[in-house]
Design a protein around this motif. Structure first.
Motif, PDB file in Angstrom:
ATOM      1  N   SER A  32       0.747  -1.170   0.173  1.00 55.95           N
ATOM      2  CA  SER A  32       0.098   0.011   0.118  1.00 55.95           C
ATOM      3  C   SER A  32       0.723   1.443   0.009  1.00 55.95           C
ATOM      4  O   SER A  32       0.479   2.274  -0.670  1.00 55.95           O
ATOM      5  CB  SER A  32      -1.079  -0.030   1.099  1.00 55.95           C
ATOM      6  N   GLU A  33       2.049   1.305   0.811  1.00 56.93           N
ATOM      7  CA  GLU A  33       2.810   2.285   0.779  1.00 56.93           C
ATOM      8  C   GLU A  33       3.371   2.630  -0.711  1.00 56.93           C
ATOM      9  O   GLU A  33       3.391   3.738  -1.299  1.00 56.93           O
ATOM     10  CB  GLU A  33       4.048   2.185   1.736  1.00 56.93           C
ATOM     11  N   ILE A  34       3.841   1.659  -1.335  1.00 55.35           N
ATOM     12  CA  ILE A  34       4.553   1.906  -2.750  1.00 55.35           C
ATOM     13  C   ILE A  34       3.345   2.365  -3.605  1.00 55.35           C
ATOM     14  O   ILE A  34       3.657   3.183  -4.471  1.00 55.35           O
ATOM     15  CB  ILE A  34       5.086   0.406  -3.057  1.00 55.35           C
ATOM     16  N   VAL A  35       2.045   1.853  -3.501  1.00 59.42           N
ATOM     17  CA  VAL A  35       1.198   2.019  -4.490  1.00 59.42           C
ATOM     18  C   VAL A  35       0.578   3.635  -4.071  1.00 59.42           C
ATOM     19  O   VAL A  35       0.528   4.488  -5.159  1.00 59.42           O
ATOM     20  CB  VAL A  35      -0.065   1.319  -4.147  1.00 59.42           C
ATOM     21  N   GLU A  39       1.076   6.517  -7.035  1.00 58.35           N
ATOM     22  CA  GLU A  39      -0.159   7.344  -7.282  1.00 58.35           C
ATOM     23  C   GLU A  39       0.339   8.935  -7.050  1.00 58.35           C
ATOM     24  O   GLU A  39      -0.268   9.723  -7.766  1.00 58.35           O
ATOM     25  CB  GLU A  39      -1.354   6.742  -6.570  1.00 58.35           C
ATOM     26  N   THR A  40       0.789   9.024  -6.008  1.00 62.61           N
ATOM     27  CA  THR A  40       0.989  10.670  -5.400  1.00 62.61           C
ATOM     28  C   THR A  40       1.945  11.222  -6.687  1.00 62.61           C
ATOM     29  O   THR A  40       1.567  12.461  -7.042  1.00 62.61           O
ATOM     30  CB  THR A  40       1.678  10.721  -4.197  1.00 62.61           C
ATOM     31  N   GLU A  41       2.980  10.371  -6.850  1.00 60.66           N
ATOM     32  CA  GLU A  41       3.729  10.958  -8.044  1.00 60.66           C
ATOM     33  C   GLU A  41       3.164  10.969  -9.553  1.00 60.66           C
ATOM     34  O   GLU A  41       3.206  12.186 -10.234  1.00 60.66           O
ATOM     35  CB  GLU A  41       5.046  10.137  -8.071  1.00 60.66           C
ATOM     36  N   ARG A  42       2.223  10.006  -9.807  1.00 57.95           N
ATOM     37  CA  ARG A  42       1.507  10.173 -10.837  1.00 57.95           C
ATOM     38  C   ARG A  42       0.775  11.356 -10.995  1.00 57.95           C
ATOM     39  O   ARG A  42       0.573  12.232 -12.023  1.00 57.95           O
ATOM     40  CB  ARG A  42       0.774   9.036 -11.162  1.00 57.95           C
ATOM     41  N   ALA A  44       0.959  13.992  -9.311  1.00 60.46           N
ATOM     42  CA  ALA A  44       1.747  15.481  -9.548  1.00 60.46           C
ATOM     43  C   ALA A  44       2.228  15.681 -10.811  1.00 60.46           C
ATOM     44  O   ALA A  44       2.264  16.655 -11.452  1.00 60.46           O
ATOM     45  CB  ALA A  44       3.031  15.162  -8.647  1.00 60.46           C
ATOM     46  N   ALA A  45       2.675  14.574 -11.576  1.00 57.87           N
ATOM     47  CA  ALA A  45       3.127  14.650 -12.936  1.00 57.87           C
ATOM     48  C   ALA A  45       2.153  14.973 -13.924  1.00 57.87           C
ATOM     49  O   ALA A  45       2.461  16.044 -14.792  1.00 57.87           O
ATOM     50  CB  ALA A  45       3.679  13.261 -13.290  1.00 57.87           C
ATOM     51  N   GLU A  46       0.803  14.513 -13.788  1.00 55.39           N
ATOM     52  CA  GLU A  46      -0.351  14.697 -14.481  1.00 55.39           C
ATOM     53  C   GLU A  46      -0.784  16.352 -14.030  1.00 55.39           C
ATOM     54  O   GLU A  46      -0.991  16.937 -15.165  1.00 55.39           O
ATOM     55  CB  GLU A  46      -1.442  13.970 -14.183  1.00 55.39           C
ATOM     56  N   THR A  47      -0.574  17.006 -13.180  1.00 54.25           N
ATOM     57  CA  THR A  47      -0.812  18.273 -12.738  1.00 54.25           C
ATOM     58  C   THR A  47       0.201  18.947 -13.223  1.00 54.25           C
ATOM     59  O   THR A  47      -0.065  20.277 -14.065  1.00 54.25           O
ATOM     60  CB  THR A  47      -0.758  18.317 -11.156  1.00 54.25           C
ATOM     61  N   ASP A  48       1.517  18.695 -13.271  1.00 47.97           N
ATOM     62  CA  ASP A  48       2.831  19.548 -14.097  1.00 47.97           C
ATOM     63  C   ASP A  48       2.440  19.700 -15.424  1.00 47.97           C
ATOM     64  O   ASP A  48       2.573  20.640 -16.165  1.00 47.97           O
ATOM     65  CB  ASP A  48       3.998  18.973 -13.553  1.00 47.97           C
ATOM     66  N   ALA A  49       1.884  18.520 -16.003  1.00 50.05           N
ATOM     67  CA  ALA A  49       1.865  18.256 -17.447  1.00 50.05           C
ATOM     68  C   ALA A  49       0.481  19.272 -17.879  1.00 50.05           C
ATOM     69  O   ALA A  49       0.635  19.877 -19.051  1.00 50.05           O
ATOM     70  CB  ALA A  49       1.496  16.756 -17.922  1.00 50.05           C
ATOM     71  N   GLU A  50      -0.383  19.666 -16.904  1.00 52.82           N
ATOM     72  CA  GLU A  50      -1.485  20.366 -17.255  1.00 52.82           C
ATOM     73  C   GLU A  50      -1.225  21.834 -17.113  1.00 52.82           C
ATOM     74  O   GLU A  50      -1.777  22.665 -17.710  1.00 52.82           O
ATOM     75  CB  GLU A  50      -2.567  20.057 -16.487  1.00 52.82           C
ATOM     76  N   SER A  51       0.013  21.982 -16.410  1.00 48.29           N
ATOM     77  CA  SER A  51       0.109  23.517 -16.142  1.00 48.29           C
ATOM     78  C   SER A  51       1.117  24.361 -17.376  1.00 48.29           C
ATOM     79  O   SER A  51       1.815  23.505 -17.992  1.00 48.29           O
ATOM     80  CB  SER A  51       1.090  23.901 -15.108  1.00 48.29           C
ATOM     81  N   PRO A  52       0.631  25.557 -17.536  1.00 48.17           N
ATOM     82  CA  PRO A  52       1.197  26.031 -19.038  1.00 48.17           C
ATOM     83  C   PRO A  52       2.561  26.244 -18.760  1.00 48.17           C
ATOM     84  O   PRO A  52       3.281  26.349 -17.671  1.00 48.17           O
ATOM     85  CB  PRO A  52       0.549  27.284 -19.181  1.00 48.17           C
TER      86      PRO A  52
END
Length: 52
Positions: A32-35, A39-42, A44-52
Motif C-alpha cells: 500500500s505504501e508503494i502504491v 499514485e502521488t507521483e503520478r 503530481a506529474a499529471e498536474t505538472d503536464a497540465e500547467s502552462p
C-alpha cells in the motif's frame, strides 16, 4: 473492485528497509505504501503536464 496486476519488484535492501519503515509509520502495508507513493507521483506529474 479495481483490476490489479501482480509484479515482482527487486529493490536495494536499504530502500526496502526505508519503505518498510515509512509504511509502518503510516500504518500501511509495504504494498500500500508503494502504491500510495506511485499514485502521488503520478498525480503530481499529471498536474505538472497540465500547467502552462
Amino acid at each position: 473492485m479495481e483490476e490489479t496486476t501482480r509484479i515482482t519488484l527487486r529493490l536495494p535492501t536499504d530502500l526496502h528497509e526505508w519503505l518498510a519503515a515509512q509504511a509502518k509509520s503510516a500504518r500501511r502495508s509495504l504494498n500500500s505504501e508503494i502504491v500510495h507513493r506511485l499514485e502521488t507521483e503520478r498525480d503530481a506529474a499529471e498536474t505538472d503536464a497540465e500547467s502552462p
